[in-house]
Design a protein around this motif. Structure first.
Motif, short mmCIF file in Angstrom:
data_model
loop_
_atom_site.label_atom_id
_atom_site.label_comp_id
_atom_site.label_asym_id
_atom_site.label_seq_id
_atom_site.Cartn_x
_atom_site.Cartn_y
_atom_site.Cartn_z
N ASN A 105 -24.90 6.05 -5.13
CA ASN A 105 -23.90 6.31 -4.09
C ASN A 105 -24.15 5.54 -2.80
O ASN A 105 -23.97 6.05 -1.71
CB ASN A 105 -23.79 7.80 -3.77
N ARG A 106 -24.61 4.30 -2.93
CA ARG A 106 -24.83 3.46 -1.75
C ARG A 106 -23.48 3.02 -1.20
O ARG A 106 -22.70 2.36 -1.87
CB ARG A 106 -25.67 2.25 -2.10
N LEU A 107 -23.21 3.40 0.04
CA LEU A 107 -21.94 3.12 0.69
C LEU A 107 -22.05 1.86 1.53
O LEU A 107 -22.98 1.71 2.30
CB LEU A 107 -21.54 4.31 1.58
N THR A 108 -21.07 0.97 1.35
CA THR A 108 -20.97 -0.23 2.18
C THR A 108 -19.56 -0.30 2.73
O THR A 108 -18.59 -0.13 1.99
CB THR A 108 -21.25 -1.50 1.35
N ILE A 109 -19.47 -0.53 4.03
CA ILE A 109 -18.17 -0.64 4.69
C ILE A 109 -18.10 -1.99 5.38
O ILE A 109 -18.98 -2.32 6.18
CB ILE A 109 -17.97 0.49 5.72
N ASN A 110 -17.08 -2.77 5.05
CA ASN A 110 -16.89 -4.08 5.64
C ASN A 110 -15.47 -4.20 6.17
O ASN A 110 -14.53 -3.66 5.57
CB ASN A 110 -17.12 -5.20 4.62
N PHE A 111 -15.33 -4.95 7.25
CA PHE A 111 -14.02 -5.28 7.77
C PHE A 111 -13.80 -6.77 7.54
O PHE A 111 -14.72 -7.58 7.71
CB PHE A 111 -13.94 -4.95 9.27
N PHE A 112 -12.61 -7.12 7.12
CA PHE A 112 -12.29 -8.52 6.88
C PHE A 112 -10.83 -8.75 7.22
O PHE A 112 -10.07 -7.80 7.46
CB PHE A 112 -12.61 -8.91 5.43
N THR A 113 -10.45 -10.02 7.25
CA THR A 113 -9.08 -10.36 7.63
C THR A 113 -8.42 -11.16 6.52
O THR A 113 -9.08 -11.79 5.69
CB THR A 113 -9.06 -11.19 8.92
N ARG A 114 -7.11 -11.12 6.53
CA ARG A 114 -6.28 -11.95 5.66
C ARG A 114 -5.16 -12.53 6.50
O ARG A 114 -4.69 -11.90 7.45
CB ARG A 114 -5.69 -11.12 4.52
N LYS A 115 -4.71 -13.69 6.09
CA LYS A 115 -3.60 -14.32 6.79
C LYS A 115 -2.30 -13.64 6.40
O LYS A 115 -2.17 -13.08 5.32
CB LYS A 115 -3.52 -15.80 6.44
N HIS A 116 -1.33 -13.71 7.32
CA HIS A 116 0.02 -13.26 7.01
C HIS A 116 0.59 -14.13 5.91
O HIS A 116 0.23 -15.29 5.76
CB HIS A 116 0.92 -13.39 8.25
N LYS A 117 1.54 -13.59 5.14
CA LYS A 117 2.22 -14.41 4.14
C LYS A 117 3.12 -15.43 4.82
O LYS A 117 3.30 -16.53 4.32
CB LYS A 117 3.02 -13.53 3.19
N VAL A 118 3.68 -15.06 5.95
CA VAL A 118 4.48 -16.01 6.71
C VAL A 118 3.55 -16.73 7.69
O VAL A 118 2.49 -16.23 8.04
CB VAL A 118 5.63 -15.30 7.49
N GLN A 119 3.96 -17.92 8.12
CA GLN A 119 3.14 -18.68 9.05
C GLN A 119 2.98 -17.91 10.36
O GLN A 119 3.96 -17.59 11.02
CB GLN A 119 3.76 -20.05 9.31
N SER A 120 1.76 -17.60 10.71
CA SER A 120 1.47 -16.88 11.93
C SER A 120 0.02 -17.16 12.30
O SER A 120 -0.81 -17.42 11.44
CB SER A 120 1.68 -15.38 11.74
N GLU A 121 -0.27 -17.10 13.59
CA GLU A 121 -1.66 -17.30 14.00
C GLU A 121 -2.43 -15.99 14.02
O GLU A 121 -3.62 -15.96 14.32
CB GLU A 121 -1.71 -17.96 15.37
N ASN A 122 -1.77 -14.90 13.67
CA ASN A 122 -2.44 -13.60 13.62
C ASN A 122 -3.00 -13.32 12.24
O ASN A 122 -2.47 -13.77 11.22
CB ASN A 122 -1.47 -12.48 14.00
N LEU A 123 -4.08 -12.56 12.21
CA LEU A 123 -4.71 -12.11 10.98
C LEU A 123 -4.54 -10.60 10.86
O LEU A 123 -4.57 -9.89 11.87
CB LEU A 123 -6.20 -12.45 10.99
N ILE A 124 -4.38 -10.12 9.65
CA ILE A 124 -4.31 -8.68 9.40
C ILE A 124 -5.73 -8.20 9.09
O ILE A 124 -6.44 -8.83 8.31
CB ILE A 124 -3.38 -8.36 8.22
N ILE A 125 -6.14 -7.10 9.69
CA ILE A 125 -7.51 -6.58 9.49
C ILE A 125 -7.50 -5.51 8.41
O ILE A 125 -6.67 -4.60 8.42
CB ILE A 125 -8.08 -6.02 10.80
N TYR A 126 -8.45 -5.62 7.49
CA TYR A 126 -8.60 -4.69 6.38
C TYR A 126 -10.00 -4.09 6.41
O TYR A 126 -10.93 -4.67 6.98
CB TYR A 126 -8.41 -5.40 5.03
N CYS A 127 -10.13 -2.95 5.77
CA CYS A 127 -11.42 -2.31 5.59
C CYS A 127 -11.68 -2.22 4.09
O CYS A 127 -10.79 -1.88 3.32
CB CYS A 127 -11.41 -0.91 6.21
N ARG A 128 -12.92 -2.51 3.69
CA ARG A 128 -13.30 -2.42 2.29
C ARG A 128 -14.43 -1.41 2.17
O ARG A 128 -15.45 -1.51 2.85
CB ARG A 128 -13.76 -3.77 1.76
#
Length: 166
Positions: free
Chosen positions: A5-28
């Motif tokens: 039950n070793r828990l790991t939490i990471n935050f990462f980003t993905r690009k928008h599907k449309v052209q944008s300079e913003n990234l969407i933040i996700y948690c894994r």
């Protein structure tokens, strides 16, 4: 016996599907090689994301607020994991996510509370009062169905708006 039950939490980003300079933040959330991802419903400009530290960089009010929010999510997920270990429940990334968002089976519902009250107090209440409590139970059920389109609600989810009926 449960797994490690070793828990790991990471935050990462993905690009928008449309052209944008913003990234969407996700948690894994990862436990023993099993993982699940979810969006935290926040965005950040590409140049403000530090991929090594997995958080925003800089001192703008938005980045500071975002980093505090990431810390709250991190702490909340660890707390959900700790509670589930104490309860000796099956721990998976999906179960931790459900506990964090309040969607797990834990917690009592409003109808359960009313039914418990009516079941335990029936000997000490007069018939007229018992009738009123049962009428209240019926009305609460109708209110939930008409106003929110649900059969029951967890006590954790009850808000001020529910109390005043807006």
């Amino acid at each position: 016996m449960q797994k490690n039950n070793r828990l790991t939490i990471n935050f990462f980003t993905r690009k928008h599907k449309v052209q944008s300079e913003n990234l969407i933040i996700y948690c894994r959330i990862t436990i023993d090689g099993e993982r699940t991802d979810f969006s935290i419903n926040r965005e950040i400009k590409t140049n403000l994301w530090d991929n090594n530290r997995k958080m925003g960089k800089g001192f703008s009010s938005y980045v500071i607020s975002l980093n505090k929010y990431l810390d709250q999510i991190y702490t909340g997920l660890h707390e959900a994991h700790r509670l589930m270990m104490a309860e000796e429940k099956l721990i998976t990334p999906l179960s931790i996510k459900a506990r964090f968002f309040g969607e797990d089976e834990g917690g009592k519902t409003l109808k359960q509370l009313i039914a418990y009250h009516n079941g335990t107090m029936h000997t000490s209440l007069r018939p007229g009062t018992r009738k009123n409590y049962h009428n209240t139970e019926r009305c609460v059920g109708l209110f939930l169905k008409e106003e929110y389109g649900i059969e029951d609600i967890k006590l954790k989810k009850i808000e001020l708006l529910f109390y005043i009926g807006l």
